[in-house]
Design a protein around this motif. Structure first.
Motif, PDB file in Angstrom:
ATOM      1  N   GLU A 249      -9.082  18.165 -13.933  1.00 48.60           N
ATOM      2  CA  GLU A 249     -10.453  17.884 -13.504  1.00 48.60           C
ATOM      3  C   GLU A 249     -10.371  17.084 -12.213  1.00 48.60           C
ATOM      4  OE1 GLU A 249     -13.729  17.641 -12.485  1.00 48.60           O
ATOM      5  OE2 GLU A 249     -14.099  18.191 -14.572  1.00 48.60           O
TER       6      GLU A 249
ATOM      7  N   HIS B 195      -4.267   7.016 -12.416  1.00 50.13           N
ATOM      8  CA  HIS B 195      -4.859   7.365 -13.701  1.00 50.13           C
ATOM      9  C   HIS B 195      -4.633   6.254 -14.718  1.00 50.13           C
ATOM     10  CE1 HIS B 195      -4.601  11.404 -11.885  1.00 50.13           C
ATOM     11  NE2 HIS B 195      -5.572  11.715 -12.700  1.00 50.13           N
TER      12      HIS B 195
ATOM     13  N   PRO C 107      -8.041   4.770 -21.952  1.00 47.84           N
ATOM     14  CA  PRO C 107      -8.847   5.310 -23.054  1.00 47.84           C
ATOM     15  C   PRO C 107      -8.546   6.791 -23.260  1.00 47.84           C
ATOM     16  CG  PRO C 107     -10.204   4.021 -21.548  1.00 47.84           C
ATOM     17  CD  PRO C 107      -8.880   4.198 -20.875  1.00 47.84           C
ATOM     18  N   ALA C 108      -8.324   7.194 -24.501  1.00 48.18           N
ATOM     19  CA  ALA C 108      -8.012   8.586 -24.820  1.00 48.18           C
ATOM     20  C   ALA C 108      -8.755   8.993 -26.079  1.00 48.18           C
ATOM     21  CB  ALA C 108      -6.510   8.780 -25.000  1.00 48.18           C
ATOM     22  N   SER C 109      -9.385  10.147 -26.032  1.00 48.61           N
ATOM     23  CA  SER C 109     -10.137  10.635 -27.193  1.00 48.61           C
ATOM     24  C   SER C 109      -9.263  11.398 -28.165  1.00 48.61           C
ATOM     25  CB  SER C 109     -11.288  11.528 -26.726  1.00 48.61           C
ATOM     26  OG  SER C 109     -10.796  12.640 -25.987  1.00 48.61           O
TER      27      SER C 109
ATOM     28  N   ASP D 195     -13.901  21.568 -15.677  1.00 46.13           N
ATOM     29  CA  ASP D 195     -12.704  21.781 -16.480  1.00 46.13           C
ATOM     30  C   ASP D 195     -12.246  23.236 -16.343  1.00 46.13           C
ATOM     31  OD1 ASP D 195     -13.643  23.452 -19.015  1.00 46.13           O
ATOM     32  OD2 ASP D 195     -15.209  21.988 -18.558  1.00 46.13           O
TER      33      ASP D 195
ATOM     34  N   VAL E  38      -7.907  12.466 -21.629  1.00 44.00           N
ATOM     35  CA  VAL E  38      -8.544  11.381 -20.891  1.00 44.00           C
ATOM     36  C   VAL E  38      -9.798  11.928 -20.213  1.00 44.00           C
ATOM     37  CG1 VAL E  38      -6.424  10.070 -20.596  1.00 44.00           C
ATOM     38  CG2 VAL E  38      -7.026  11.792 -18.911  1.00 44.00           C
ATOM     39  N   GLN E  39     -10.414  11.098 -19.389  1.00 42.70           N
ATOM     40  CA  GLN E  39     -11.705  11.458 -18.803  1.00 42.70           C
ATOM     41  C   GLN E  39     -11.655  12.740 -17.992  1.00 42.70           C
ATOM     42  OE1 GLN E  39     -13.375   8.384 -16.354  1.00 42.70           O
ATOM     43  NE2 GLN E  39     -15.394   9.336 -16.253  1.00 42.70           N
ATOM     44  N   ASP E  40     -10.557  12.980 -17.290  1.00 44.70           N
ATOM     45  CA  ASP E  40     -10.482  14.169 -16.452  1.00 44.70           C
ATOM     46  C   ASP E  40      -9.618  15.261 -17.054  1.00 44.70           C
ATOM     47  OD1 ASP E  40      -8.131  12.842 -16.161  1.00 44.70           O
ATOM     48  OD2 ASP E  40      -8.048  12.954 -13.982  1.00 44.70           O
TER      49      ASP E  40
END
Length: 321
Positions: A242, A57, A110-112, A247, A157-159
């Protein structure tokens, strides 16, 4: 430790060692090889294959040590993590009660979003205000009473949401020297139940009862969801919310239309007890275990050919207001 005849540490004890060294990485993995004579190329090949079992990850970090026993046996041990973040400023292990602590982290993926989850002695796990900007996360809290505190940085993150850093801090008390003896906050493991789902529900409900919360009911629909996700994680080699199957909220609401609020815990360990202990020690996972809104539970367990269990717990509020 192993060269002296002791066994390898479990996941929680390994984290305790890493934390004592100043680390805050989550989910460390351990590999070992023992033989009278070790071929370096063969050992390197086995280690690379072991490292390849984990779908990364973040950034792969690995440390290797060797030792020779009194009988002349060579032991090689490797510890690996998939790092999602690094501490950008030292976080002390021991502090004074009432001390203000700041978690500064450099994000490696990358993290939202990011949030710091905190729990302490008699203090339920809760989120504190967290800033995230330009790949950096920062949050603070006060260890306002003596005892063990845990700060866990969770990043989106993405998942899905994942713990990126986790650190124990001890206010006016020494760190433990071992995790093998349970403390009073952990439910008794003495009673055995016929299935993994029944066993996990018993542990979770013992914890909820101690906190004055309503007990959870096992739901066959949630059991099926949790079982599918446990196998999806195993097959993908990724521990997360994920794994190519959607989700948690989407998965639960598709099978339980009346669900109004959902949560999910995941872990990987050599034993079911080890997986549950790891979840109980994690602020974000314990928040789900002690979430008062939940009334239904599903549990799934998948065993891989390395002897590890991939465990998924799914929670739902299906009773409504």
């Amino acid at each position: 430790m192993k060269a002296d005849g002791a066994g390898l540490p479990d996941a929680l004890e390994l984290r305790l060692w890493l934390r004592a060294a100043g680390s805050a990485y989550v989910w460390p993995r351990l590999w070992s090889l023992e033989a009278q004579s070790i071929d370096s190329e063969l050992a390197a090949g086995r280690l690379r294959r072991w490292l390849g079992l984990e779908r990364e990850h973040g950034q792969s970090r690995c440390g290797i040590g060797t030792a020779v026993t009194a009988a002349g046996t060579t032991i090689v041990v490797a510890v690996a993590v998939s790092a999602l973040a690094d501490l950008s400023a030292k976080l002390p292990v021991r502090v004074r009660s009432g001390q203000w602590l700041t978690v500064d982290a450099d994000l490696l993926v990358p993290a939202s979003d990011a949030r710091l989850m905190v729990m302490g002695p008699g203090v339920a796990a809760h989120a504190v205000p967290t800033e995230i900007s330009d790949g950096h996360a920062r949050a603070g809290f006060r260890a306002d009473r003596p005892g063990e505190w845990t700060a866990q940085l969770v990043v989106a993150v993405q998942d899905g949401a994942r713990p990126a850093l986790e650190a124990e801090i001890y206010a006016d008390c020494p760190p433990p020297t071992s995790t093998r003896c349970e403390d009073d906050s952990w439910p008794s493991h003495g009673t055995r139940h016929p299935t993994a789902a029944d066993q996990v529900r018993a542990w979770i409900n013992a914890a909820r009862q101690a906190w004055g919360l309503e007990l959870l009911l096992l739901d066959p629909r949630l059991n099926a969801i949790a079982e599918r996700h446990a196998w999806a994680m195993l097959k993908s080699g990724r521990l997360g919310h994920e794994a190519g199957d959607g989700d948690p909220g989407t998965r639960v609401r598709a099978a339980v239309p009346e669900s109004r609020f959902e949560g999910e815990n995941v872990a990987r360990a050599a034993t079911l007890v080890g997986a549950q202990r790891a979840m109980w020690a994690s602020p974000s996972h314990r928040a789900n275990i002690l979430q008062g809104r939940f009334d239904l539970l599903g549990v799934g367990v998948a065993a891989d050919d390395q002897g590890l269990l991939w465990v998924c717990e799914v929670f739902s509020d299906a009773s409504g207001p």
